[in-house]
Design a protein around this motif. Structure first.
Motif, PDB file in Angstrom:
ATOM      1  N   ASP A  59       1.174  -1.289   0.101  1.00  0.00           N
ATOM      2  CA  ASP A  59      -0.049  -0.477  -0.530  1.00  0.00           C
ATOM      3  C   ASP A  59       0.542   0.961   0.231  1.00  0.00           C
ATOM      4  O   ASP A  59       1.161   1.909   1.166  1.00  0.00           O
ATOM      5  CB  ASP A  59      -0.714  -0.169   0.750  1.00  0.00           C
ATOM      6  CG  ASP A  59      -1.965   1.295   1.054  1.00  0.00           C
ATOM      7  OD1 ASP A  59      -1.813   2.109   0.202  1.00  0.00           O
ATOM      8  OD2 ASP A  59      -2.571   0.844   2.590  1.00  0.00           O
ATOM      9  N   GLN A 119       0.400   4.453   9.703  1.00  0.00           N
ATOM     10  CA  GLN A 119      -0.440   4.867   9.968  1.00  0.00           C
ATOM     11  C   GLN A 119      -0.725   4.487   8.483  1.00  0.00           C
ATOM     12  O   GLN A 119      -0.435   5.166   7.519  1.00  0.00           O
ATOM     13  CB  GLN A 119      -1.116   5.910  10.366  1.00  0.00           C
ATOM     14  CG  GLN A 119      -2.508   6.227   9.999  1.00  0.00           C
ATOM     15  CD  GLN A 119      -2.196   7.888  11.194  1.00  0.00           C
ATOM     16  OE1 GLN A 119      -1.908   8.217  11.056  1.00  0.00           O
ATOM     17  NE2 GLN A 119      -3.782   7.876  11.236  1.00  0.00           N
ATOM     18  N   SER A 120      -2.142   4.533   8.117  1.00  0.00           N
ATOM     19  CA  SER A 120      -2.736   4.436   6.677  1.00  0.00           C
ATOM     20  C   SER A 120      -3.563   5.642   6.004  1.00  0.00           C
ATOM     21  O   SER A 120      -4.722   5.602   7.328  1.00  0.00           O
ATOM     22  CB  SER A 120      -3.707   2.597   6.345  1.00  0.00           C
ATOM     23  OG  SER A 120      -4.735   3.620   4.966  1.00  0.00           O
ATOM     24  N   LYS A 126      -5.612   5.907   4.141  1.00  0.00           N
ATOM     25  CA  LYS A 126      -6.669   6.041   3.685  1.00  0.00           C
ATOM     26  C   LYS A 126      -7.999   5.208   4.547  1.00  0.00           C
ATOM     27  O   LYS A 126      -9.492   5.554   4.467  1.00  0.00           O
ATOM     28  CB  LYS A 126      -6.808   5.033   2.444  1.00  0.00           C
ATOM     29  CG  LYS A 126      -5.931   4.229   1.404  1.00  0.00           C
ATOM     30  CD  LYS A 126      -5.755   3.396   0.136  1.00  0.00           C
ATOM     31  CE  LYS A 126      -4.839   3.529  -0.551  1.00  0.00           C
ATOM     32  NZ  LYS A 126      -4.832   2.127  -1.138  1.00  0.00           N
ATOM     33  N   THR A 127      -7.436   4.739   5.575  1.00  0.00           N
ATOM     34  CA  THR A 127      -8.252   3.584   6.789  1.00  0.00           C
ATOM     35  C   THR A 127      -8.356   4.787   8.179  1.00  0.00           C
ATOM     36  O   THR A 127      -9.345   4.685   8.908  1.00  0.00           O
ATOM     37  CB  THR A 127      -8.179   2.644   6.265  1.00  0.00           C
ATOM     38  OG1 THR A 127      -6.777   2.764   7.296  1.00  0.00           O
ATOM     39  CG2 THR A 127      -8.060   1.297   5.381  1.00  0.00           C
ATOM     40  N   GLY A 128      -6.993   5.412   8.066  1.00  0.00           N
ATOM     41  CA  GLY A 128      -6.957   5.655   9.211  1.00  0.00           C
ATOM     42  C   GLY A 128      -6.678   5.365  10.888  1.00  0.00           C
ATOM     43  O   GLY A 128      -6.194   5.585  11.480  1.00  0.00           O
ATOM     44  N   PHE A 129      -6.220   3.861  10.301  1.00  0.00           N
ATOM     45  CA  PHE A 129      -5.921   3.060  11.308  1.00  0.00           C
ATOM     46  C   PHE A 129      -4.649   3.047  11.305  1.00  0.00           C
ATOM     47  O   PHE A 129      -3.493   3.199  10.383  1.00  0.00           O
ATOM     48  CB  PHE A 129      -6.246   1.569  10.640  1.00  0.00           C
ATOM     49  CG  PHE A 129      -5.758   0.238  11.811  1.00  0.00           C
ATOM     50  CD1 PHE A 129      -6.428   0.563  12.449  1.00  0.00           C
ATOM     51  CD2 PHE A 129      -4.566  -0.316  11.299  1.00  0.00           C
ATOM     52  CE1 PHE A 129      -5.866  -0.216  13.883  1.00  0.00           C
ATOM     53  CE2 PHE A 129      -3.765  -1.130  12.390  1.00  0.00           C
ATOM     54  CZ  PHE A 129      -4.695  -1.602  13.505  1.00  0.00           C
ATOM     55  N   GLN A 154      -6.341  -3.546   9.922  1.00  0.00           N
ATOM     56  CA  GLN A 154      -7.499  -2.459   9.142  1.00  0.00           C
ATOM     57  C   GLN A 154      -8.620  -3.807   8.999  1.00  0.00           C
ATOM     58  O   GLN A 154      -9.580  -3.064   8.685  1.00  0.00           O
ATOM     59  CB  GLN A 154      -6.438  -2.187   8.282  1.00  0.00           C
ATOM     60  CG  GLN A 154      -5.629  -1.468   8.186  1.00  0.00           C
ATOM     61  CD  GLN A 154      -4.495  -0.764   7.388  1.00  0.00           C
ATOM     62  OE1 GLN A 154      -5.343  -0.100   5.850  1.00  0.00           O
ATOM     63  NE2 GLN A 154      -3.694  -1.392   6.834  1.00  0.00           N
ATOM     64  N   TRP A 155      -8.234  -4.809   8.391  1.00  0.00           N
ATOM     65  CA  TRP A 155      -8.999  -6.243   8.480  1.00  0.00           C
ATOM     66  C   TRP A 155     -10.025  -6.515   9.761  1.00  0.00           C
ATOM     67  O   TRP A 155     -11.494  -6.907   9.343  1.00  0.00           O
ATOM     68  CB  TRP A 155      -8.364  -7.490   7.726  1.00  0.00           C
ATOM     69  CG  TRP A 155      -8.840  -8.549   7.828  1.00  0.00           C
ATOM     70  CD1 TRP A 155     -10.210  -8.332   6.593  1.00  0.00           C
ATOM     71  CD2 TRP A 155      -9.352  -9.460   8.253  1.00  0.00           C
ATOM     72  NE1 TRP A 155     -10.797  -9.532   7.001  1.00  0.00           N
ATOM     73  CE2 TRP A 155     -10.105 -11.001   7.825  1.00  0.00           C
ATOM     74  CE3 TRP A 155      -8.295  -9.943   9.611  1.00  0.00           C
ATOM     75  CZ2 TRP A 155     -10.325 -11.707   8.289  1.00  0.00           C
ATOM     76  CZ3 TRP A 155      -8.987 -11.496   9.804  1.00  0.00           C
ATOM     77  CH2 TRP A 155      -9.637 -12.398   9.429  1.00  0.00           C
ATOM     78  N   SER A 156      -9.058  -6.794  10.681  1.00  0.00           N
ATOM     79  CA  SER A 156     -10.492  -7.889  11.996  1.00  0.00           C
ATOM     80  C   SER A 156      -9.571  -7.383  13.055  1.00  0.00           C
ATOM     81  O   SER A 156      -8.304  -7.224  13.511  1.00  0.00           O
ATOM     82  CB  SER A 156     -10.465  -8.506  11.278  1.00  0.00           C
ATOM     83  OG  SER A 156     -10.680  -9.236  13.299  1.00  0.00           O
TER      84      SER A 156
END
Length: 171
Positions: A48, A59-60, A62-65, A123-125
């Protein structure tokens, strides 16, 4: 065996004590942890390209995670355990230094994989992230330390001249 455990525990106490000192945290641990976040971001970029790091956070956008690399997650403590075991084991200094260098690299390589995998897993779970973070990776990092130490001991046993046994005391 008693000698090994005494040295092992003493070295750990000293190194953990030194690691907790504020000047060591500022000069070594915090910069190391920031570097780990940058290195993890560089690896995560392969999957990514939007991943960023700042200070000790990966940090991402896109997701904020994000994951913050905290004490206990930067590989320093695992490395201290490995260093203590290698220093306590009877071998020459050349073998100890060689083992510490390669062992440090091995622990940190696995730790980079750990950080990046936790970042994507989170980001997935979040449930899977918590399990992997609190249980699975804790065990795997310490297993890495144990395996590196055992492989090093095996190598030392084959290649390092045996320490001379002390002569029996005369009565």
């Amino acid at each position: 065996m008693r000698r090994f455990f005494l040295i092992f525990l003493t070295v750990q106490l000293v190194l953990f004590g030194v690691e907790m000192l504020n000047p060591v945290q500022v000069a070594v641990v915090h910069p190391w942890t920031s570097w780990l976040a940058k290195a993890s971001a560089a690896i995560a970029h392969l999957i990514d390209p939007s991943v960023i790091s700042h200070d000790r956070v990966l940090q991402s956008p896109k997701t904020g995670f994000g994951v913050s690399i905290e004490a206990g997650c930067n590989g320093v403590e695992a490395t201290i355990v490995l260093v203590a075991a290698m220093l306590a084991f009877p071998s020459g200094w050349k073998m100890k230094l060689w083992g510490i260098g390669l062992g440090f690299a091995a622990v940190q390589a696995v730790n980079l994989i750990r950080i990046v995998s936790l970042f994507f897993l989170g980001q997935w779970s979040f449930k899977a992230f918590e399990f992997a973070h609190l249980y699975m990776w804790q065990a795997l990092i310490m297993l890495d330390v144990l395996v590196v130490w055992l492989l090093w001991m095996r190598y030392v046993a084959r290649h390092d001249p045996q320490p001379k046994a002390a002569a029996p005391a005369a009565a």
